[in-house]
Scaffold this active site. Structure first.
Site, PDB file in Angstrom:
ATOM      1  CB  CYS A 110      -0.896  -0.003   1.237  1.00 47.69           C
ATOM      2  SG  CYS A 110      -2.056   1.365   1.277  1.00 47.69           S
ATOM      3  CG  HIS A 153      -5.657  -2.235  -2.184  1.00 47.05           C
ATOM      4  ND1 HIS A 153      -4.724  -2.922  -1.455  1.00 47.05           N
ATOM      5  CD2 HIS A 153      -5.370  -0.923  -2.011  1.00 47.05           C
ATOM      6  CE1 HIS A 153      -3.904  -2.048  -0.849  1.00 47.05           C
ATOM      7  NE2 HIS A 153      -4.274  -0.825  -1.172  1.00 47.05           N
ATOM      8  CD  GLU A 154      -6.594   1.663  -4.935  1.00 47.99           C
ATOM      9  OE1 GLU A 154      -5.537   1.002  -4.947  1.00 47.99           O
ATOM     10  OE2 GLU A 154      -6.735   2.666  -4.207  1.00 47.99           O
ATOM     11  CG  HIS A 157      -7.238   2.775   0.282  1.00 53.25           C
ATOM     12  ND1 HIS A 157      -6.600   2.863   1.488  1.00 53.25           N
ATOM     13  CD2 HIS A 157      -6.343   2.239  -0.574  1.00 53.25           C
ATOM     14  CE1 HIS A 157      -5.363   2.394   1.385  1.00 53.25           C
ATOM     15  NE2 HIS A 157      -5.188   2.006   0.136  1.00 53.25           N
TER      16      HIS A 157
HETATM   17  O1  K2U Z   1      -2.014   1.836  -1.887  1.00 49.32           O
HETATM   18  C1  K2U Z   1      -2.706   1.675  -2.896  1.00 49.32           C
HETATM   19  O2  K2U Z   1      -3.930   1.743  -2.898  1.00 49.32           O
HETATM   20  C2  K2U Z   1      -2.020   1.272  -4.152  1.00 49.32           C
HETATM   21  C3  K2U Z   1      -1.570  -0.138  -4.063  1.00 49.32           C
HETATM   22  C4  K2U Z   1      -2.640  -0.947  -4.726  1.00 49.32           C
HETATM   23  C5  K2U Z   1      -2.586  -2.436  -4.609  1.00 49.32           C
HETATM   24  C6  K2U Z   1      -3.613  -3.171  -5.175  1.00 49.32           C
HETATM   25  C7  K2U Z   1      -3.638  -4.548  -5.103  1.00 49.32           C
HETATM   26  C8  K2U Z   1      -2.618  -5.221  -4.464  1.00 49.32           C
HETATM   27  C9  K2U Z   1      -1.583  -4.503  -3.903  1.00 49.32           C
HETATM   28  C10 K2U Z   1      -1.569  -3.105  -3.958  1.00 49.32           C
HETATM   29  C11 K2U Z   1      -0.187  -0.126  -4.703  1.00 49.32           C
HETATM   30  O3  K2U Z   1      -0.275  -0.438  -6.035  1.00 49.32           O
HETATM   31  S1  K2U Z   1       0.984  -1.073  -3.823  1.00 49.32           S
HETATM   32  C12 K2U Z   1       2.343  -1.235  -4.826  1.00 49.32           C
HETATM   33  C13 K2U Z   1       2.177  -2.171  -5.974  1.00 49.32           C
HETATM   34  C14 K2U Z   1       2.687  -1.816  -7.199  1.00 49.32           C
HETATM   35  C15 K2U Z   1       2.583  -2.675  -8.278  1.00 49.32           C
HETATM   36  C16 K2U Z   1       1.972  -3.912  -8.116  1.00 49.32           C
HETATM   37  C17 K2U Z   1       1.449  -4.281  -6.886  1.00 49.32           C
HETATM   38  C18 K2U Z   1       1.560  -3.398  -5.812  1.00 49.32           C
HETATM   39 NI    NI Z   2      -3.472   0.980  -0.540  1.00 48.95          NI
END
Ligand code: K2U
Ligand code: NI
Length: 183
Positions: A110, A153-154, A157
């Protein structure tokens, strides 16, 4: 442009509250914000810009992660089949979902969490989401696999839920029986 200093980190209460619905059609300001948020994701996946602006890669970003109490997010990702997905969703709502669940074997990260957290995050395998796009038109998305994980995930949030809230407290690698690895 949005850089890491604009991203709110855990501990800030805005990440733990349910965000406010956005007026439809979105204002010029809300549209500008969403465009900036999508540009952040694209920049964060460009090695040159990552180095220039010291960005962490992201595939999703919710408005409350940049301190805005607004029910909107962006997602920009490539799925397991190499297909690119680009979503801007305002007032999103999961209207139905599969019984079957999936998880990322490498767990989740995240942008608002500066520490590594181990453990599996069970997510619905398939979801049907309704919301509004940048033009204020109602859209319905049917997602499965990795895009489904990112959008959940979003939306979490926007409801003040962090990914680690879904990791089993007793045994972080314990899973419900109808949950299989994404790959
Ligand atoms: O913090 C966030 O919302 C963005 C996250 C989203 C996320 C979705 C699904 C699974 C893990 C994270 C960021 O993308 S975390 C960094 C990242 C980058 C590339 C691929 C996976 C995670
Ligand atoms: Ni996140």
């Amino acid at each position: 442009i949005i850089t890491m200093k604009d991203i709110v980190r855990e501990g800030n209460p805005i990440l733990n509250q349910v965000t406010e619905e956005v007026t439809i059609p979105p204002s010029e300001e809300d549209k500008e914000t969403l465009i900036c948020m999508m540009n952040f994701l694209k920049n964060s996946q460009d090695p040159v810009l990552v180095n220039k602006y010291k960005l962490r890669a992201g595939v999703g970003l919710s408005a409350n992660q940049i301190g805005l109490n607004k029910r909107m997010f962006v997602a920009f990702l490539t799925d397991e089949k190499g297909i690119q997905h680009e979503y801007t969703l305002i007032n999103p709502k999961i209207i139905s979902h599969s019984v079957s669940m999936i998880y990322l074997p490498q767990s989740e990260g995240c942008l608002s969490v500066d520490r590594e957290i181990k453990g599996f995050v069970p997510r619905y395998e398939r979801i049907k989401v309704k919301g509004f796009n940048l033009e204020g038109e109602e859209i319905e998305l049917k997602l499965s696999g990795y895009p489904s994980i990112v959008v959940q995930h979003e939306i979490d949030h926007l409801n003040g839920i962090m990914f680690y809230d879904r990791i089993n407290k007793e045994n972080p690698f314990q899973l419900p029986e109808n949950c299989k690895s994404l790959y």
